[in-house]
Design a protein around this motif. Structure first.
Motif, mmCIF file in Angstrom:
data_model
loop_
_atom_site.group_PDB
_atom_site.id
_atom_site.type_symbol
_atom_site.label_atom_id
_atom_site.label_comp_id
_atom_site.label_asym_id
_atom_site.label_seq_id
_atom_site.Cartn_x
_atom_site.Cartn_y
_atom_site.Cartn_z
ATOM 1 N N TYR A 142 6.492 3.806 5.899
ATOM 2 C CA TYR A 142 5.175 3.299 5.557
ATOM 3 C C TYR A 142 4.538 4.579 5.138
ATOM 4 O O TYR A 142 4.438 5.673 5.752
ATOM 5 N N THR A 143 3.831 4.490 3.984
ATOM 6 C CA THR A 143 3.076 5.643 3.442
ATOM 7 C C THR A 143 1.613 5.302 3.014
ATOM 8 O O THR A 143 1.529 4.042 2.489
ATOM 9 N N HIS A 144 0.591 5.740 3.536
ATOM 10 C CA HIS A 144 -0.703 5.428 3.277
ATOM 11 C C HIS A 144 -1.446 6.644 2.839
ATOM 12 O O HIS A 144 -1.362 7.873 3.604
ATOM 13 N N GLU A 145 -2.505 6.433 2.011
ATOM 14 C CA GLU A 145 -3.186 7.549 1.725
ATOM 15 C C GLU A 145 -4.746 7.440 2.322
ATOM 16 O O GLU A 145 -5.498 6.689 2.058
ATOM 17 N N THR A 159 -1.949 12.561 2.981
ATOM 18 C CA THR A 159 -0.884 11.504 2.948
ATOM 19 C C THR A 159 -0.458 11.370 4.603
ATOM 20 O O THR A 159 -0.140 12.170 5.192
ATOM 21 N N GLN A 203 2.130 9.210 6.765
ATOM 22 C CA GLN A 203 3.405 8.543 6.752
ATOM 23 C C GLN A 203 3.888 8.124 8.233
ATOM 24 O O GLN A 203 3.661 8.791 9.167
ATOM 25 N N SER A 240 1.757 -3.955 7.504
ATOM 26 C CA SER A 240 0.410 -3.548 6.993
ATOM 27 C C SER A 240 -0.055 -2.239 7.804
ATOM 28 O O SER A 240 -0.071 -2.089 8.948
ATOM 29 N N LEU A 241 -1.148 -1.697 6.901
ATOM 30 C CA LEU A 241 -1.787 -0.798 7.872
ATOM 31 C C LEU A 241 -3.249 -0.799 7.095
ATOM 32 O O LEU A 241 -3.482 -0.838 6.069
ATOM 33 N N ARG A 242 -4.267 -0.511 7.948
ATOM 34 C CA ARG A 242 -5.520 -0.608 7.673
ATOM 35 C C ARG A 242 -6.451 0.618 8.222
ATOM 36 O O ARG A 242 -5.840 0.998 9.586
#
Length: 538
Positions: free
Chosen positions: A124-127, A196, A198, A217-219
């Motif tokens: 998973y990748t999230h900014e 970023t 990860q 999911s990611l919050r």
């Protein structure tokens, strides 16, 4: 070696070029000679190693010199290869030379295959967007790890590695197994800008796990340093696992909680619930005196007085010490350093395996510390399955033996009391059975002498169901007098209430509460109190 040769063989002498026969060496003498020659400040390699004395041609061929002196060793780079070649028998040396490419190919294949098996896989990748410098985030993920089981070595749980801007930050363990579960952790502080984040699958510790974990999911929510309600999150400790537990999934932090304490002085304290403790109290007394095999240890506290803040942590031997270690932002860094999960604020060689769980608030007025586990029922399954994996359970189960059996064979109970020179133990009577099953199994060291709300357990025969419980009896007896102290006059225990009495379900989750009652009864040593559970449907 002849005396005339030995006499000529001194530091700085000319080395004969003619090859000489060498004597056979035992491995211990060979290793000892090399180690002593490399690390002794008063000798040269050739002076301490008889094999090199017999085989000077090796140094002539490899080093291109004809003298070996102590000064030469200090100013010349002696390769590891030259020392190994000098130390190994000639037959082994010749075999390696003739099969060099085969050995190299096999070594490369082994190293590459090992790397491929242990390489991290991106999940998973999230900014993260930091609006200002030193921004911190509360991150929540929904994740599951199919094919995992805490009781089976090699696939205990999914292990996630969190990386921010290609830099290691922390690990997250998926205790919930295949069930999609919410996990919360902290990230930052981070400088202003975009970053970023990860989430990788770290395969290093679970080589037998074939199915990849799923992050659904990611919050991420930025924290506000000006908001006093978020201060417990901003000061939560960063926990490094004990080096000898990494990869063994033993004594793992499950829950981090915080509470406001008012005695002996107002402070905010953080406590860790570990999956077990490899040292300290033995398992039998853990169940009798604490009602669990998890380990609950406070780790860090601070006062909220800005003029004179006091930071403390629990060090070795449960000693309260001032915190003087490193921090990331406001977060103190602590290291688990003992087998009973006490901490240090510094460590010279920590392994990069740390956890930053988001702490939860615990309101423990009139409740036991173990009640925090009730808010997270999956902790009971981790507790029980670690006992199975570490082979600490008795088979077949015998309720008359102090040895711990399947944790579903126990009745768990919470009692609140005030004690003066006394200790309590408990007994359960089943319907159709005249035998009383005791929490202490007759062990005088398994009573509970502390005041407050405490938990204990009573082992029952396998297959006992809630409606089989007929009576709970609370026993009072004199507490042992510590050496050098006087007995307490008029010892007595004030039993305030019974908060809980329950069994574990098949999936190890706590069952229904069978007994909740205000008591208000004083017991003196030798007295007891019998209570019947509330009406229980079959």
């Amino acid at each position: 070696m002849g005396k005339h040769v030995a006499a000529r063989w001194k530091i700085g002498t000319y080395m004969p070029a003619r090859r000489r026969r060498y004597d056979s060496f035992t491995p211990s003498r060979r290793i000892g000679s090399i180690v002593s020659s490399l690390f002794s400040a008063n000798s040269a390699v050739v002076k301490k190693n008889r094999k090199l004395q017999k085989r000077p041609y090796i140094f002539q061929q490899l080093m291109g010199v004809k003298t070996v002196a102590f000064e030469f060793l200090l100013t010349t780079r002696v390769s590891v290869r030259s020392v190994l070649v000098a130390a190994m028998p000639r037959q082994v040396h010749l075999w390696f030379r003739s099969n060099f490419w085969l050995v190299l190919a096999w070594s490369c294949f082994w190293a590459c295959s090992d790397y491929c098996l242990a390489s991290d896989e991106l999940l998973y990748t999230h900014e993260l967007v930091a609006a200002a410098d030193d921004t911190e985030f509360l991150v929540q993920i929904e994740a599951g790890a199919p094919g995992t089981s805490w009781e089976e070595s090699g696939r205990e749980c999914g292990v996630l590695k969190v990386v921010i801007e290609a830099r290691y930050d922390q690990h997250v363990l998926l205790f919930g197994g295949e069930h999609v579960t919410s996990y919360a952790f902290l990230a930052g502080p981070l400088p202003r800008g975009r970053h970023t984040l990860q989430i990788l699958w770290d395969k290093t510790w679970t080589r037998d796990l074939q199915e990849r974990p799923a992050v659904l999911s990611l919050r991420a929510a930025a924290l506000d340093r000006k908001n006093e309600a978020q201060e417990p999150l901003l000061r939560a400790p960063i926990l490094y696992l004990r080096n000898n537990t990494i990869g063994r999934f033993s004594d793992v932090p499950l829950i981090l909680y915080w509470e406001r304490q008012h005695s002996p002085s107002p402070r905010l304290a953080y406590t860790v619930i570990f999956s077990n403790e490899d040292g300290g109290t033995d398992t039998e007394r853990l169940m009798a005196r604490w009602g669990r095999t998890t380990d609950i240890e406070w780790c860090y506290s601070y006062t909220q007085d800005e003029n004179n803040p006091i930071e403390q942590y629990q060090g070795r031997n449960h000693e309260t010490l001032p915190f003087r270690g490193r921090k990331e932002g406001w977060h103190p860094i602590l290291y688990d350093v003992t087998t009973n999960n006490n901490f240090s604020d510094s460590l010279s060689d920590p392994i990069d395996f740390r956890m930053r769980p988001a702490p939860v608030e615990a309101r423990l007025e009139g409740r036991s510390r173990e009640s925090v586990m009730d808010q997270f029922p999956w902790t009971y399954a981790i507790m029980a399955e670690e006992m199975i994996r570490e082979e600490k359970l008795e088979y077949p189960a015998d309720p008359g033996s102090p040895n711990v059996s399947d944790l579903r064979n126990y009745a768990y109970l919470d009692v609140c009391s005030e004690q003066r020179g006394t200790e309590l133990y408990f007994a359960v009577l089943l319907k159709g059975n005249e035998r009383w099953f005791r929490s202490d199994h007759g062990d005088p060291g398994s009573g509970i002498e502390r005041s407050g709300c405490v938990r204990s357990t009573v082992e029952l025969p396998p297959g006992t169901r809630p409606h089989d419980i007929r009576t709970l009896r609370i026993h009072c007896r004199p507490a042992p007098v510590p050496e050098g102290k006087m007995p307490v006059p008029s010892p007595a225990a004030e039993i305030r209430s019974v908060l809980r009495l329950f069994l574990l379900e098949k999936d190890y989750r706590p069952g229904q509460n069978l007994l909740e009652r205000v008591v208000g009864r004083r017991l003196r040593p030798g007295q007891s109190l019998a209570l019947s559970p509330d009406s229980i449907p079959r």
